[in-house]
Design a protein around this motif. Structure first.
Motif, PDB file in Angstrom:
ATOM      1  N   TYR A 223      37.220  39.374  27.809  1.00  0.00           N
ATOM      2  CA  TYR A 223      37.553  39.654  29.207  1.00  0.00           C
ATOM      3  C   TYR A 223      38.735  40.619  29.271  1.00  0.00           C
ATOM      4  O   TYR A 223      39.489  40.768  28.319  1.00  0.00           O
ATOM      5  CB  TYR A 223      37.877  38.364  29.966  1.00  0.00           C
TER       6      TYR A 223
ATOM      7  N   ALA B  51      38.405  33.486  33.507  1.00  0.00           N
ATOM      8  CA  ALA B  51      37.943  34.386  32.455  1.00  0.00           C
ATOM      9  C   ALA B  51      37.692  33.620  31.161  1.00  0.00           C
ATOM     10  O   ALA B  51      36.700  33.855  30.463  1.00  0.00           O
ATOM     11  CB  ALA B  51      38.959  35.495  32.232  1.00  0.00           C
TER      12      ALA B  51
ATOM     13  N   PHE C 262      43.618  47.430  34.349  1.00  0.00           N
ATOM     14  CA  PHE C 262      43.520  47.494  32.902  1.00  0.00           C
ATOM     15  C   PHE C 262      43.703  48.916  32.389  1.00  0.00           C
ATOM     16  O   PHE C 262      43.530  49.891  33.118  1.00  0.00           O
ATOM     17  CB  PHE C 262      42.181  46.924  32.408  1.00  0.00           C
TER      18      PHE C 262
ATOM     19  N   ASP D  51      43.982  35.325  37.091  1.00  0.00           N
ATOM     20  CA  ASP D  51      42.782  34.500  37.100  1.00  0.00           C
ATOM     21  C   ASP D  51      42.221  34.338  35.687  1.00  0.00           C
ATOM     22  O   ASP D  51      41.016  34.356  35.476  1.00  0.00           O
ATOM     23  CB  ASP D  51      41.721  35.131  38.019  1.00  0.00           C
ATOM     24  N   THR D  52      43.106  34.221  34.733  1.00  0.00           N
ATOM     25  CA  THR D  52      42.672  34.140  33.338  1.00  0.00           C
ATOM     26  C   THR D  52      41.931  32.831  33.041  1.00  0.00           C
ATOM     27  O   THR D  52      41.110  32.785  32.120  1.00  0.00           O
ATOM     28  CB  THR D  52      43.873  34.264  32.384  1.00  0.00           C
TER      29      THR D  52
ATOM     30  N   ASP E 262      32.385  41.634  36.992  1.00  0.00           N
ATOM     31  CA  ASP E 262      33.510  41.105  37.772  1.00  0.00           C
ATOM     32  C   ASP E 262      33.275  39.626  38.080  1.00  0.00           C
ATOM     33  O   ASP E 262      32.147  39.204  38.372  1.00  0.00           O
ATOM     34  CB  ASP E 262      33.642  41.911  39.071  1.00  0.00           C
TER      35      ASP E 262
ATOM     36  N   THR F 233      41.779  42.110  32.222  1.00  0.00           N
ATOM     37  CA  THR F 233      42.404  41.795  33.511  1.00  0.00           C
ATOM     38  C   THR F 233      42.779  43.068  34.266  1.00  0.00           C
ATOM     39  O   THR F 233      43.306  44.015  33.686  1.00  0.00           O
ATOM     40  CB  THR F 233      43.674  40.936  33.278  1.00  0.00           C
ATOM     41  N   LYS F 234      42.491  43.068  35.583  1.00  0.00           N
ATOM     42  CA  LYS F 234      42.891  44.181  36.443  1.00  0.00           C
ATOM     43  C   LYS F 234      44.401  44.130  36.683  1.00  0.00           C
ATOM     44  O   LYS F 234      44.947  43.036  36.860  1.00  0.00           O
ATOM     45  CB  LYS F 234      42.168  44.104  37.789  1.00  0.00           C
TER      46      LYS F 234
ATOM     47  N   SER G 291      38.532  40.293  35.349  1.00  0.00           N
ATOM     48  CA  SER G 291      39.162  39.274  36.187  1.00  0.00           C
ATOM     49  C   SER G 291      40.375  39.849  36.905  1.00  0.00           C
ATOM     50  O   SER G 291      40.997  40.805  36.433  1.00  0.00           O
ATOM     51  CB  SER G 291      39.580  38.063  35.336  1.00  0.00           C
ATOM     52  N   ALA G 292      40.676  39.262  38.062  1.00  0.00           N
ATOM     53  CA  ALA G 292      41.878  39.662  38.786  1.00  0.00           C
ATOM     54  C   ALA G 292      43.106  39.140  38.065  1.00  0.00           C
ATOM     55  O   ALA G 292      43.034  38.174  37.292  1.00  0.00           O
ATOM     56  CB  ALA G 292      41.824  39.117  40.211  1.00  0.00           C
ATOM     57  N   HIS G 293      44.234  39.794  38.282  1.00  0.00           N
ATOM     58  CA  HIS G 293      45.484  39.363  37.661  1.00  0.00           C
ATOM     59  C   HIS G 293      45.783  37.914  38.027  1.00  0.00           C
ATOM     60  O   HIS G 293      45.735  37.525  39.194  1.00  0.00           O
ATOM     61  CB  HIS G 293      46.633  40.257  38.118  1.00  0.00           C
TER      62      HIS G 293
END
Length: 451
Positions: free
Chosen positions: A102, A91, A107, A87-88, A55, A104-105, A83-85
Motif C-alpha cells: 500500500y 491499508a 505519495f 488510514d494505515t 483506492d 499513502t497519499k 490510502s488516505a493519510h
C-alpha cells in the motif's frame, strides 16, 4: 512487441488519476483510469492489467470489497492499495486480504514506480517458478533406498523443520544439490519464491547488482532501478549455488546480510530488509579455500551452521538400479515411448561403474539411450564406449589380474553368505549392496550351487 507495464488505477479523484498517468507514462508504463469500484472490476476483465492501484475510499463500494473480488477472479494480480493519510489500519487490513502493498497519499512518484516494478517483477518470478515446477518432472522425490539416502532424507527433514536461516549443502558435482535445496524449501514453504543463483555463471562486475539490486544511475547502463534477487526471494528461499565462486570483495557484504538480513542495493542511500531462508551449495572444500585465503573464514562459519552433505553415487551402490529405472521411466514419458529395458549384463556393468559425474552422468546416459533406442532392450554394445572400454569406471585389466579380482569378490560373497546362514537379504546388507545386485553377482560368479 510492447512490453510496457499496464497499470489500472481505480480512484474517484480524476486529477490524481491523470497525474499518475502522466508520471508513469514517463517511466514507459501504460495507465488506464477507472473512477468507481464497479467500473474498475469491469476494466480489469477487459484489460488484464499487470498491476492495479486501488483506492480504499470509492463512491459506490469499498476498496476492500473490490480487492476481494479482484483477488477471487485473478489470484496472481498484484494490487497496490492507495490510502488516505492516517488510514494505515485499513491499508494493513487490505494487505491481509491479498493486496501486495500500500501507499499513502500524498505519495512520492519514485516510491510508486518502485512499488509497481517490484510487484510486477515478483509476480513474474512466481509465475515462472510455478511453470518450471509443473514442467520439470525431475524435481520429484529423492530417489534411493541406501543407508546414505535415508540419512540424507532425515537431515533434510530435521533442517527443514528447524528455525535455522542458513544451510550449507556440500557434495561432489552432479549429486543433486539443487534438488536437495528444493526439498528443504518445500519443507518450509507452500507458496513462496524459490530463487536460484549460480554464482559461477554471473559476471563478476554484475554479481553485486544481481544479488542486492541497484538504483537507477548507480552504474553505466543502469537506466532504471533493478530489483535484486534477494528482494525477489523475500518471504522464501534464496539458493546460492556454487557459493565458493563468489568474489572475495563481495563476501563481506554477503556476510553482513546473513547476520541481520539487511542489505543495501548498489547506489541506494538506505538499507532494506528481506526475510530470506538462505541455502548455499558447493562442490569445493571451503575449509581449504579458507586456508588458502580465497574464502573468508567468518563467512564459512556463518554458512556452515546447518551442514547437509550429499554422498557421491559411488558410495550409493544399491541406488544405481533404482535411479536407472527412475530415469528410464522419466525419459520414456518425455519422449512418448515405452521405457528402455537394460539387460542383466548392462545392469551389472553400470552397477560396477564408478560414476565420476554422479547422478548427472547417469541421467544423461539414460536420456541418450532413450532417444537413440526408444523402448528397446539395451545391450552392452549399445552403451557409449567409455562404459566398457576402460577409459573410465571399470578398468581394462589382464586376464590373470581379472581372475584374481573375481576370486577375491567370490570369497567375500561366500563369507557373507556363510555368516548370514545363506540368507541373501542379510548377506547383501553385510556387503552394502542390494539383494538384486547380490543375485546378479552370484549368477556371474557361478555360485548358485554353493551352500
Amino acid at each position: 512487441m510492447n512490453n510496457a507495464i499496464s497499470v489500472l488505477v481505480i480512484d474517484d479523484e480524476r486529477n490524481l488519476v491523470r497525474s499518475i498517468g502522466f508520471s508513469l507514462k514517463d517511466e514507459g508504463m501504460q495507465v488506464t483510469g477507472a473512477y468507481t469500484g464497479s467500473e474498475g472490476i469491469e476494466s480489469a476483465k477487459v484489460l488484464s492489467p499487470d498491476v492495479v492501484l486501488l483506492d480504499l475510499g470509492l463512491p459506490d463500494i469499498s476498496g476492500i470489497k473490490v480487492l476481494v473480488q479482484l483477488k477471487a477472479q485473478y489470484p496472481d494480480l498484484p494490487v497496490i492499495m492507495i490510502s488516505a493519510h492516517g488510514d494505515t489500519r485499513s491499508a494493513v487490513k487490505a494487505v491481509k486480504e491479498g493486496a501486495i502493498d500500500y501507499i499513502t497519499k500524498p505519495f512520492d512518484v519514485e516510491e510508486l514506480v518502485l512499488l509497481i516494478r517490484r510487484s510486477t517483477e515478483r509476480i513474474r518470478m512466481l509465475r515462472e517458478i510455478r511453470f518450471l515446477r509443473e514442467r520439470n518432472t525431475e524435481t520429484g522425490p529423492l530417489v534411493g533406498s541406501s543407508k546414505e539416502m535415508s540419512m540424507l532424507r532425515t537431515a533434510i527433514e530435521l533442517v527443514g523443520q528447524s528455525s535455522g536461516k542458513t544451510v550449507l549443502i556440500t557434495g561432489p558435482s552432479g549429486t543433486g544439490k539443487a534438488l536437495v535445496a528444493r526439498a528443504l524449501h518445500d519443507f518450509r514453504f507452500t507458496n513462496a519464491p524459490f530463487i536460484e543463483v549460480n554464482c559461477a555463471a554471473l559476471p563478476e562486475q554484475l554479481i553485486e547488482a544481481e544479488l542486492f539490486g541497484a538504483e537507477r544511475g548507480a552504474y553505466t547502463g543502469a537506466n532504471q532501478r533493478r530489483a535484486g534477487l534477494i528482494d525477489l526471494a523475500d518471504g522464501g528461499t534464496l539458493f546460492l549455488d556454487e557459493i565458493g565462486e563468489i568474489p572475495l570483495h563481495l563476501q563481506a557484504k554477503l556476510l553482513s546480510f546473513l547476520e541481520n538480513r539487511n542489505y543495501r542495493p548498489v547506489g541506494a542511500g538506505r538499507e532494506r530488509q528481506a526475510n530470506v531462508f538462505v541455502v548455499a551449495a558447493t562442490n569445493r572444500n571451503l575449509k581449504e579455500d579458507v586456508d588458502s585465503g580465497v574464502f573468508r573464514a567468518d563467512l564459512f562459519y556463518r554458512l556452515n551452521v546447518l551442514p547437509v552433505d550429499i554422498p557421491g553415487l559411488s558410495q550409493r551402490d544399491r541406488d544405481v538400479i533404482l535411479l536407472l529405472t527412475h530415469f528410464s521411466e522419466l525419459f520414456a514419458k518425455q519422449e512418448g515411448c515405452e521405457p528402455i529395458q537394460l539387460e542383466d549384463s548392462v545392469l551389472s556393468l553400470l552397477e560396477q561403474y564408478d560414476w565420476p559425474g554422479n547422478i548427472r552422468e547417469l541421467k544423461n546416459l539414460m536420456e541418450r539411450l532413450t532417444i537413440l533406442y526408444p523402448g528397446k532392450q539395451i545391450t552392452v554394445d549399445m552403451l557409449p564406449v567409455e562404459f566398457h572400454s576402460g577409459k573410465r569406471g571399470v578398468p581394462e585389466v589382464k586376464d590373470d589380474y581379472r581372475e584374481a579380482v573375481e576370486d577375491h569378490e567370490r570369497q567375500l560373497i561366500l563369507d557373507a553368505l556363510k555368516e548370514s546362514d545363506w540368507r541373501k537379504g542379510l548377506a547383501a546388507e553385510k556387503l552394502g549392496i542390494s539383494r538384486h545386485a547380490l543375485k546378479r553377482r552370484i549368477q556371474r560368479l557361478n555360485l548358485e550351487n554353493e551352500g
